[in-house]
Design a protein around this motif. Structure first.
Motif, PDB file in Angstrom:
ATOM      1  N   GLY A   1       5.886  -1.122   1.592  1.00 32.97           N
ATOM      2  CA  GLY A   1       4.711  -1.723   1.323  1.00 32.97           C
ATOM      3  C   GLY A   1       3.599  -2.033   2.348  1.00 32.97           C
ATOM      4  O   GLY A   1       3.078  -3.047   2.230  1.00 32.97           O
TER       5      GLY A   1
ATOM      6  N   GLN B   1       8.007   8.577  -5.257  1.00 31.88           N
ATOM      7  CA  GLN B   1       7.302   7.399  -6.148  1.00 31.88           C
ATOM      8  C   GLN B   1       6.105   8.071  -6.438  1.00 31.88           C
ATOM      9  O   GLN B   1       5.686   7.218  -7.845  1.00 31.88           O
TER      10      GLN B   1
ATOM     11  N   ASN C   1       2.912   7.686  -5.716  1.00 31.52           N
ATOM     12  CA  ASN C   1       2.072   6.648  -5.679  1.00 31.52           C
ATOM     13  C   ASN C   1       0.633   7.466  -5.494  1.00 31.52           C
ATOM     14  O   ASN C   1      -0.354   7.211  -5.865  1.00 31.52           O
TER      15      ASN C   1
ATOM     16  N   THR D   1      -0.612   9.055  -8.095  1.00 31.00           N
ATOM     17  CA  THR D   1      -1.122   8.135  -9.200  1.00 31.00           C
ATOM     18  C   THR D   1      -2.542   7.618  -8.885  1.00 31.00           C
ATOM     19  O   THR D   1      -3.603   7.230  -9.566  1.00 31.00           O
ATOM     20  N   CYS D   2      -2.643   7.219  -7.803  1.00 33.74           N
ATOM     21  CA  CYS D   2      -4.162   6.772  -7.004  1.00 33.74           C
ATOM     22  C   CYS D   2      -5.042   7.818  -7.052  1.00 33.74           C
ATOM     23  O   CYS D   2      -6.556   7.387  -7.084  1.00 33.74           O
TER      24      CYS D   2
ATOM     25  N   ARG E   1      -6.787  -7.854   4.261  1.00 41.76           N
ATOM     26  CA  ARG E   1      -6.141  -7.893   2.775  1.00 41.76           C
ATOM     27  C   ARG E   1      -7.402  -8.072   1.778  1.00 41.76           C
ATOM     28  O   ARG E   1      -8.552  -8.858   1.995  1.00 41.76           O
TER      29      ARG E   1
ATOM     30  N   VAL F   1      -8.204  -7.571  -2.306  1.00 43.64           N
ATOM     31  CA  VAL F   1      -7.651  -7.533  -3.671  1.00 43.64           C
ATOM     32  C   VAL F   1      -8.275  -6.227  -4.561  1.00 43.64           C
ATOM     33  O   VAL F   1      -7.456  -5.441  -5.332  1.00 43.64           O
TER      34      VAL F   1
ATOM     35  N   SER G   1      -6.068  -3.161  -4.220  1.00 37.31           N
ATOM     36  CA  SER G   1      -4.803  -3.144  -5.080  1.00 37.31           C
ATOM     37  C   SER G   1      -5.147  -3.227  -6.537  1.00 37.31           C
ATOM     38  O   SER G   1      -4.349  -2.829  -7.156  1.00 37.31           O
ATOM     39  N   GLU G   2      -6.430  -3.240  -6.777  1.00 42.43           N
ATOM     40  CA  GLU G   2      -6.807  -3.125  -8.340  1.00 42.43           C
ATOM     41  C   GLU G   2      -6.993  -1.462  -8.515  1.00 42.43           C
ATOM     42  O   GLU G   2      -6.714  -1.161  -9.449  1.00 42.43           O
TER      43      GLU G   2
ATOM     44  N   PRO H   1      -5.585   1.302  -7.831  1.00 46.16           N
ATOM     45  CA  PRO H   1      -4.563   2.274  -8.474  1.00 46.16           C
ATOM     46  C   PRO H   1      -4.708   2.279  -9.921  1.00 46.16           C
ATOM     47  O   PRO H   1      -4.382   3.281 -10.584  1.00 46.16           O
ATOM     48  N   SER H   2      -4.895   1.154 -10.486  1.00 44.63           N
ATOM     49  CA  SER H   2      -4.583   1.104 -11.808  1.00 44.63           C
ATOM     50  C   SER H   2      -5.916   1.842 -12.691  1.00 44.63           C
ATOM     51  O   SER H   2      -5.751   2.138 -13.723  1.00 44.63           O
TER      52      SER H   2
ATOM     53  N   GLY I   1       8.476  -0.184  -1.981  1.00 44.50           N
ATOM     54  CA  GLY I   1       8.546  -0.857  -0.664  1.00 44.50           C
ATOM     55  C   GLY I   1       7.804  -2.387  -0.402  1.00 44.50           C
ATOM     56  O   GLY I   1       6.871  -2.243  -1.378  1.00 44.50           O
ATOM     57  N   GLY I   2       8.289  -3.103   0.186  1.00 43.27           N
ATOM     58  CA  GLY I   2       7.614  -4.187   0.474  1.00 43.27           C
ATOM     59  C   GLY I   2       7.301  -5.411  -0.772  1.00 43.27           C
ATOM     60  O   GLY I   2       6.363  -6.209  -0.936  1.00 43.27           O
TER      61      GLY I   2
ATOM     62  N   TYR J   1      -0.205  -3.579  -9.355  1.00 39.56           N
ATOM     63  CA  TYR J   1      -0.089  -2.394 -10.204  1.00 39.56           C
ATOM     64  C   TYR J   1       1.092  -1.345  -9.686  1.00 39.56           C
ATOM     65  O   TYR J   1       1.958  -0.684 -10.540  1.00 39.56           O
TER      66      TYR J   1
ATOM     67  N   GLN K   1      10.966   4.463 -13.220  1.00 44.04           N
ATOM     68  CA  GLN K   1      11.729   5.260 -12.316  1.00 44.04           C
ATOM     69  C   GLN K   1      13.106   4.462 -11.957  1.00 44.04           C
ATOM     70  O   GLN K   1      13.913   4.861 -12.073  1.00 44.04           O
TER      71      GLN K   1
END
Ligand SMILES: Nc1ncnc2c1ncn2[C@@H]1O[C@H](COP(=O)(O)OP(=O)(O)OP(=O)(O)O)[C@@H](O)[C@H]1O
Ligand SMILES: Nc1ncnc2c1ncn2[C@@H]1O[C@H](COP(=O)(O)OP(=O)(O)OP(=O)(O)O)[C@@H](O)[C@H]1O
Ligand SMILES: [Mg+2]
Ligand SMILES: [Mg+2]
Lengths: 258, 258
Positions: A13, A42, A44, A47-48, A217, A219, A222-223, A225-226, B12-13, B154, B162
């Motif tokens: 992460g 995973q 990811n 997905t992204c 940081r 937000v 992190s939004e 990827p959806s 992770g994380g 997300y 999974q």
């Protein structure tokens, strides 16, 4: 000459996927031809970039096990110049299979062999899983250099020594030419002393190998990827997206591009 | 009867280590005898409880490979009632060794055999690494139930399907008695719609298996590891510490303790 970078850190992460996806997008946006290689079960990064890893007919798993050629599995994304060699959950099974190969050199060089057949890109960017297992070793032995995303938190800092030891092992064995291209500080929160203290520690240990720009940081990142989009396209004026643009510029300039 | 829980999520994380360490500390503080089992090569739980994994004479690696008995490796911490079976970076090598065992049942049951010799604790809490590899399979086959920390983001949500597939595989093979004790939502930021949306999704999918208390994002929790203390001792009145106390109370009550 195609540059091959792996984004590696066994701490979970810390922003490996977010960093790969946003650098790749910024490079493609500026006209470079980029292939993202997702070697994390995973999936990811897949997905992204807008794909659904569960509905893919083939993935990097089929390429690593020799069932298919890379060019049959590589797909385009919505953005010109940005392709992906996608991952899928089946890759988790490959770990057991790859570990079965008795010869450590052969075990660690599956990805390296795959990459020799891939042409036509300025950059190959590898997203690795949060571990130091066989998939990460494959990424380290296939790459020319490592980019290390590090979250500005204490536990992420602690893990760097273990990561550097593993990189040294790979340099003495499978990939003597491997270098550390740089450390990227991520998820920096300027309101906390913790972020400032960790950033100071990282600069003290890695000195000029730390990229100047720090990723805050944000937000919006992190939004993204959806929506199946990189942050720099989803929210182009957000602080996170702008920071990734500057990071990409710093990386390209250091590689000799103007 | 000793209860054995594993804290597992391949993403992770997401707060696996932070959750294990704080629940263990709260339980010990309320008089329960607790053993934390650190099966992650990063050895973060070991660090969070004040030990230096690089200077330990022995670790869970020696126990899993049969070199030592668990009771020779288990150590006390500064807090009465709270012991640890520590990890060390050498454990990363165990993955290759454990994967060498041809029989899948034997490969996945090293930890299960180790736990049969451990007595005198009310709770055994296992901190697993961010992967679905052999170490996590060992944790899933040794535990009675799984607690799943999920970050309110997300990508963490995406990984749950999974994880559930892997749990089902273990239920049909190595550990038919394995149940899901609950899902813990972590790093919730009430200022963002993302956190609220993800929390809603999680409650929709997991309904009554989600713990009522949500762990908020709290910088005190991420500062605590640098002092080698659980957050609930480092900053007892912080929102994160209080949330972990409530979570522990909820877990104990559900287990029939008053
Ligand atoms: N700068 C940032 N600001 C806010 N959130 C971020 C930032 N970078 C990443 N994130 C979010 O933090 C989480 C972890 O990031 P990411 O998944 O990229 O890390 P990772 O290192 O690839 O994780 P893993 O170890 O599971 O592969 C994700 O939910 C991501 O959307
Ligand atoms: N509620 C919280 N608020 C703020 N920070 C947190 C919180 N929970 C955990 N953290 C911090 O976030 C980071 C990730 O948490 P942690 O290491 O516990 O996750 P993990 O799932 O165990 O990671 P890994 O996948 O690497 O094992 C750590 O730096 C930790 O200190
Ligand atoms: Mg990732
Ligand atoms: Mg952890």
């Amino acid at each position: 000459m195609t540059r091959v970078y792996t984004f590696t850190n066994q701490k979970g992460g810390v922003g490996k996927t977010t960093t790969v996806v946003n650098i790749a997008a910024a490079m493609a946006d500026w006209g470079y031809r980029v292939l993202v290689i997702d070697i994390d079960p995973q999936s990811n990064a897949t997905t992204c970039l807008g794909l659904d890893s569960r509905n893919l007919s083939s993935s990097i798993y089929d390429v690593l096990t020799g069932e298919q050629n890379a060019d049959e599995v590589i797909r385009g994304t919505r953005w010109p110049g940005l392709d992906i060699l996608p991952s899928a959950p089946a890759l988790a099974g490959a770990t057991v299979e790859l570990n079965r190969t008795a010869d450590p050199r052969e075990r660690g060089e599956h990805l390296k062999h795959v990459l020799t057949s891939i042409t036509g890109y300025d950059y190959l960017l590898i997203d690795s899983p949060p571990s130091l297992g066989v998939l990460t070793v494959n990424a380290l032995s296939a790459a020319q250099a490592v980019i290390v995303p590090v979250q500005c938190e204490y536990l992420a800092l602690e893990g760097l020594a273990q990561l550097m030891r593993t990189i040294t092992l790979v340099q003495h064995g499978l990939n003597p030419a491997l270098t550390v291209r740089g450390v990227v500080m991520t998820m920096y929160d300027s309101r906390t002393t913790l972020s400032r203290q960790v950033a100071e520690e990282i600069r003290k240990h890695f000195t000029e190998r730390v990229f100047n720009i720090i990723i805050p940081r944000s937000v919006r990142l992190s939004e993204a990827p959806s929506f199946g989009e990189p942050g720099i396209f989803y929210a182009p004026r957000s602080t996170g997206a702008l920071a990734y643009r500057v990071l990409t510029w710093e990386l390209l300039r250091g590689d000799g591009h103007e």
